[in-house]
Design a protein around this motif. Structure first.
Motif, short mmCIF file in Angstrom:
data_model
loop_
_atom_site.label_atom_id
_atom_site.label_comp_id
_atom_site.label_asym_id
_atom_site.label_seq_id
_atom_site.Cartn_x
_atom_site.Cartn_y
_atom_site.Cartn_z
N SER A 259 0.84 -1.20 0.00
CA SER A 259 0.00 0.00 0.00
C SER A 259 0.87 1.25 0.00
CB SER A 259 -0.92 0.00 1.22
OG SER A 259 -1.69 -1.18 1.29
N ALA A 260 1.89 1.26 0.86
CA ALA A 260 2.78 2.42 0.94
C ALA A 260 3.56 2.61 -0.36
CB ALA A 260 3.73 2.26 2.12
N GLN A 261 4.00 1.49 -0.95
CA GLN A 261 4.75 1.58 -2.21
C GLN A 261 3.87 2.16 -3.31
OE1 GLN A 261 7.88 0.97 -2.84
NE2 GLN A 261 8.69 -0.60 -1.48
N VAL A 262 2.63 1.72 -3.39
CA VAL A 262 1.73 2.20 -4.43
C VAL A 262 1.42 3.69 -4.25
CG1 VAL A 262 -0.66 2.07 -5.28
CG2 VAL A 262 0.72 -0.01 -5.04
N LEU A 263 1.12 4.11 -3.04
CA LEU A 263 0.83 5.52 -2.79
C LEU A 263 2.03 6.40 -3.11
CD1 LEU A 263 -1.19 5.17 0.54
CD2 LEU A 263 -2.10 5.76 -1.70
N THR A 264 3.23 5.91 -2.79
CA THR A 264 4.45 6.64 -3.11
C THR A 264 4.64 6.76 -4.62
OG1 THR A 264 5.52 5.89 -1.06
CG2 THR A 264 6.97 6.68 -2.82
N ALA A 265 4.42 5.65 -5.33
CA ALA A 265 4.58 5.65 -6.79
C ALA A 265 3.55 6.57 -7.45
CB ALA A 265 4.45 4.23 -7.33
#
Length: 341
Positions: A259-265
């Protein structure tokens, strides 16, 4: 300096060695009171004397006498992982209430490392083990069972191993709830990003996603993209770029790290939720409420998972049969799944 013994404490307090032993080995109830057949004022005096003299219990000797160490081992995949850090705190507090010390170690999703850790804690005579098993970790778990050490599987199941306790989340239901929320909000082209870990929790969340897409006649749009912990940062950015270009409307993300990776991307690529991609994440995090649009996410009952895993393990330590407990997830809705215009 002379080592202070239980006899020194007994002599100074004016009581018997047996009475001191009762006090020093007593468990505490939920209110923190000693659970032992000794007058509370006498017990208080013994503890005060022991503290003043600097007495320390000899746990190794006590373990040899009783056959128990009053200690358990907890082995998650990564103690720094937000989910396991939270659950480990709950385990430690519940174990302490029952008079157990907890040793922590991480497997790092590596079967060989898990085997080494289990061998080490068995050598220290722990009374039981709570473990989040990694792929290929079956042999290590069986070694503990062969030595008659109770084992509870936490968060992840392992097929084909009998005689273990299990405290799990209904992961298939979590996948279904997350996917259905996206569909009910008007998003039809829903995909999923997951890890290639080969563990039950992720495969069951994926199963819930696929089943829900099929139940809604959307299986032709169902697609799961896989990444690894090592390559997730770059992979996820590429996956998000590709998803946006193909008209994907929503994503189910079965872990906090994804989730954090997707929001960052998405932030890096200038994409918004839910306008460009609707999102359902996993686990609790401040990022879900502090992100510019609040994020819908699945919540695991950390406190209950931790407490139940200790409860099942201690029951097994005392000779009771292993139990399997499956807990329900909770869905918290945010702006990332707002109804599609």
């Amino acid at each position: 300096m002379k080592r202070i013994t239980i006899r020194d404490v007994a002599q100074e307090a004016g009581v018997s060695v047996t009475l001191v032993s009762f006090v020093m080995n007593a468990k505490r109830d939920k209110d923190g009171k000693l659970d032992c057949p000794v007058n509370p004022e006498t017990a208080k005096r013994v503890l005060s004397v022991a503290q003043r003299l600097g007495y320390r219990r000899n746990f190794a000797a006590a373990s040899l006498r009783s056959g128990r160490s009053n200690s358990i081992a907890v082995i998650p995949n990564d103690i720094s992982n937000k989910f396991f850090a939270g659950i480990s705190r709950c385990i430690e507090e519940e174990a302490a209430r029952s008079g157990y010390t907890v040793f922590f170690a991480s497997s790092e999703e590596n079967a060989e490392r898990l085997g080494n850790v289990i061998d080490a804690v068995l050598a220290h005579n722990v009374d039981g083990v709570i473990v989040a098993p990694c792929s290929g970790g079956d042999a290590a778990i069986r070694r503990a069972l062969d030595q008659r050490v109770p084992v509870v599987l936490l968060d992840r199941d392992v097929e084909g191993i009998d005689g273990v306790g299990k405290v799990l989340l209904d992961d298939e239901a979590a996948g279904q709830m997350a996917t259905q929320l996206l569909i009910d909000s008007g998003y039809r082209h829903v995909e999923m990003i997951s890890y290639t870990l080969g563990i039950s929790s992720f495969s069951e969340r994926e199963g819930g996603y696929r089943k829900t897409m099929m139940d809604n006649d959307l299986y032709d749009k169902a697609k799961v993209h896989y990444t690894t912990y090592a390559t997730a940062a770059q992979d996820v950015e590429n996956l998000i770029r590709d998803a946006a270009s193909r008209g994907v409307e929503g994503l189910f993300l079965p872990s906090y790290s994804l989730s954090a990776q997707v929001l960052t991307a998405m932030k890096k690529l200038g994409l918004k939720t839910p306008g460009d991609l609707a999102i359902v994440g996993f686990d609790e995090s401040d990022i879900f409420s502090l992100y510019e649009t609040t994020v819908s996410h699945m919540v695991q009952p950390l406190k209950e998972l931790g407490e139940k895993s200790v409860e099942v393990l201690i029951d097994m330590i005392h000779g009771k049969e292993p139990r399997k407990i499956v807990l329900k997830p909770e869905l918290k809705e945010g702006g990332s799944t707002a109804k599609k215009a």
